[in-house]
Design an enzyme around this catalytic site. Structure first.
Site, PDB file in Angstrom:
ATOM      1  N   TYR A 102       0.864  -1.184   0.000  1.00 39.24           N
ATOM      2  CA  TYR A 102       0.000   0.000   0.000  1.00 39.24           C
ATOM      3  C   TYR A 102       0.904   1.239   0.000  1.00 39.24           C
ATOM      4  O   TYR A 102       1.869   1.321   0.773  1.00 39.24           O
ATOM      5  CB  TYR A 102      -0.910  -0.035   1.240  1.00 39.24           C
ATOM      6  CG  TYR A 102      -1.592   1.265   1.484  1.00 39.24           C
ATOM      7  CD1 TYR A 102      -2.393   1.848   0.496  1.00 39.24           C
ATOM      8  CD2 TYR A 102      -1.428   1.963   2.677  1.00 39.24           C
ATOM      9  CE1 TYR A 102      -3.014   3.072   0.702  1.00 39.24           C
ATOM     10  CE2 TYR A 102      -2.056   3.180   2.898  1.00 39.24           C
ATOM     11  CZ  TYR A 102      -2.838   3.731   1.906  1.00 39.24           C
ATOM     12  OH  TYR A 102      -3.436   4.945   2.112  1.00 39.24           O
ATOM     13  N   LYS A 198     -11.139  -1.773   6.070  1.00 40.95           N
ATOM     14  CA  LYS A 198     -11.468  -2.549   4.864  1.00 40.95           C
ATOM     15  C   LYS A 198     -12.464  -3.667   5.189  1.00 40.95           C
ATOM     16  O   LYS A 198     -13.569  -3.390   5.572  1.00 40.95           O
ATOM     17  CB  LYS A 198     -10.182  -3.077   4.225  1.00 40.95           C
ATOM     18  CG  LYS A 198      -9.030  -2.055   4.194  1.00 40.95           C
ATOM     19  CD  LYS A 198      -9.374  -0.791   3.442  1.00 40.95           C
ATOM     20  CE  LYS A 198      -8.156   0.136   3.402  1.00 40.95           C
ATOM     21  NZ  LYS A 198      -8.456   1.478   2.951  1.00 40.95           N
TER      22      LYS A 198
END
Ligand SMILES: Cc1ncc(COP(=O)(O)O)c(C=O)c1O
Length: 380
Positions: A102, A198
């Site tokens: 990420y 998430k």
């Protein structure tokens, strides 16, 4: 007593009657900054919410149970969790990290942690012989698997063996699969990271992060950090994530089902150059996934012929929203190069294959027929 996964999503490993004295079925939100004590040296177990709060504690117990950890700590975001974790290292320490991560994690390592004299090497842990990069100052190995956004798969057991041989901490960011599909601690990792924003939260409405650890020593270090730096998750947000986790298992199953259908459709679509989904037998990580995970998740990255086509797709999607983030019930399409990975140096993006023709899909819970219809109209 250890419950099965679906039950742990609702109660952790706790007896359902032990959650709250009032009998409340939904664990209460303890919206209190501080807690009164009966007398000196006589605590209720809670002092001040920066240290611990009953709602956050309940969430930590549930996440700890899902990852089979010794302890779990809930932070205000995934980045707050990783930032706190980096505080257990000292100036001069070296961390060997996966290269495709990420973008925010790469930014943290390069721009904040390096300033504090931690050193990093970024290597492809899915392919390279990482042992050659280990130095006397190396203290940890850090990976995502599958990676964001290129979906590279690293063999967790193999890296865990290397980490044990060299006395290194092994950290796995398990955000993309969630504990429903993969438990890195059971495969030999020492520390698991989650962006709770998430799949754990699952509704694109709350930021959260977790560090789950396998020992008292690590727990003591991190509890000291969280009480000192103050990045623990707030009571209301803890409650939202607790609520989200109750449906984790059923969401993961259905989102994965949608993702497999969508990835298979994309693979045969003439305007798509490549599909990166580890649930396709053509994916190089497919066999490793089958060994170490119980599923493949619902993140699908794909490449199209040109940037012009990217612009067209992102302008045309109607049901699928063009937005960062992932893991929620709403499907999202992300353009990593200008969004999640905008701050990664261009040379690193090129090495990792994150080009201007790469798109990332987080497949949600809508009807897969509607998702395919939306994507196919967006190509034209
Ligand atoms: C794999 C991964 N780890 C960590 C993070 C950071 O989490 P947060 O956005 O909750 O700070 C993200 C965010 O997208 C991510 O995808």
């Amino acid at each position: 007593m250890s419950y099965k996964f679906q039950t742990k999503c609702i109660y952790g490993n706790l007896d359902s009657t032990s959650c709250d004295q009032s009998g409340a079925i939904s664990f209460p939100i303890y919206q209190s900054a501080t807690f009164a004590h009966p007398g000196i040296g006589n605590s209720t177990g809670y002092d001040y919410s920066r240290l611990q709060n009953p709602t956050r504690e309940q969430l930590e117990k549930v996440v700890c149970a899902l990852e089979n950890g010794y302890d779990a700590l809930a932070f205000s975001s995934g980045m707050a969790a990783i930032t706190a974790l980096m505080e257990i290292f000292n100036p001069g320490d070296h961390i060997l990290s996966g290269n495709d991560l990420y973008g925010g994690s790469i930014r943290l390592f390069n721009k904040i942690n390096r300033k504090n004299l931690l050193n990093f090497d970024f290597v492809d842990t899915s392919k390279e012989d990482i042992e050659t990069y280990i130095k006397p100052e190396t203290k940890a190995i850090y990976v995502e698997t599958p990676t964001n956004p290129m979906m590279n798969v690293t063999d967790i057991r193999a890296i865990a063996d290397i980490a044990k041989r060299h006395n290194l901490l092994f950290i796995v960011d398990n955000t993309f699969l969630s504990p429903y599909f993969q438990n890195p601690l059971d495969l030999g990792a020492d520390i698991v990271i989650h962006s709770g924003t998430k799949f754990l939260g699952g509704h694109n409405d709350t930021l959260a992060g977790f560090v789950v650890i396998n020992s008292k020593e690590l727990s003591d270090k991190l509890r000291y950090v969280i009480k000192t730096v103050g990045s623990g998750l707030a009571p209301f947000d803890s409650w939202l994530i607790l609520r989200g986790i109750k449906t984790l298992a059923i969401r993961m199953e259905q989102q994965q089902k949608n993702a497999i259908t969508l990835a298979t459709w994309l693979e045969s679509y003439p305007l798509v150059k490549s599909v990166y989904y580890p649930g396709l037998p053509s994916h190089p990580g497919y066999d490793i996934m089958k060994k170490q995970a119980r599923g493949f998740g619902s993140m699908v990255t794909f490449e199209v012929e040109s940037k012009d086509l990217v612009v067209k797709i992102l302008g045309n999607v109607k049901l699928i929203r063009f937005a960062e983030s992932l893991g929620g019930v709403e499907s999202l399409i992300t353009y990593p190069i200008t969004q999640t990975h905008a701050d990664v140096p261009p040379a690193e993006l090129a090495t990792n294959g994150v080009t201007d023709t790469i798109l990332r899909l987080s497949v949600g819970l809508e009807s897969v027929d509607d998702l395919i219809y939306d994507l196919s109209q967006a190509f034209h």
